[in-house]
Design a protein around this motif. Sequence first.
Motif, PDB file in Angstrom:
ATOM      1  N   GLU A  13       0.849  -1.195   0.000  1.00 34.18           N
ATOM      2  CA  GLU A  13       0.000   0.000   0.000  1.00 34.18           C
ATOM      3  C   GLU A  13       0.883   1.242   0.000  1.00 34.18           C
ATOM      4  O   GLU A  13       1.963   1.264   0.586  1.00 34.18           O
ATOM      5  N   LEU A  46      -1.481   3.035  -4.376  1.00 33.07           N
ATOM      6  CA  LEU A  46      -2.221   1.808  -4.093  1.00 33.07           C
ATOM      7  C   LEU A  46      -2.851   1.908  -2.711  1.00 33.07           C
ATOM      8  O   LEU A  46      -2.177   2.273  -1.745  1.00 33.07           O
ATOM      9  N   HIS A  50      -0.847  -5.007  -3.549  1.00 33.86           N
ATOM     10  CA  HIS A  50      -1.423  -5.485  -4.802  1.00 33.86           C
ATOM     11  C   HIS A  50      -0.331  -6.108  -5.656  1.00 33.86           C
ATOM     12  O   HIS A  50       0.777  -5.575  -5.749  1.00 33.86           O
ATOM     13  N   VAL A  52       1.130  -6.622  -9.194  1.00 31.53           N
ATOM     14  CA  VAL A  52       1.024  -5.891 -10.450  1.00 31.53           C
ATOM     15  C   VAL A  52       1.942  -6.501 -11.492  1.00 31.53           C
ATOM     16  O   VAL A  52       2.924  -7.161 -11.172  1.00 31.53           O
TER      17      VAL A  52
END
Length: 74
Positions: A13, A46, A50, A52
């Motif tokens: 994050e 973000l 995540h 990616v």
Amino acid sequence: MYPTSPIEAILPEGQHVICRCGRSKLQPHCDGSHKGSGMMPVVIELSQEHQVSVCRCGKSRSFPYCDSTHKDLL
């Protein structure tokens, strides 16, 4: 010629500065190597960790994320 395969990464994050020039030694993150290249990194935010797939060919329509356009370049 830039690499065509994307970089797969799990990003935490927060804010990330993503390399666009292909010169960074910290891929997919920018390390300032773009200076003098005429290219600037892209900043993404973000809201949670995540996984990616980061584009390295520079042709993705959803940059900085890979959309598999690199397969058409081969």
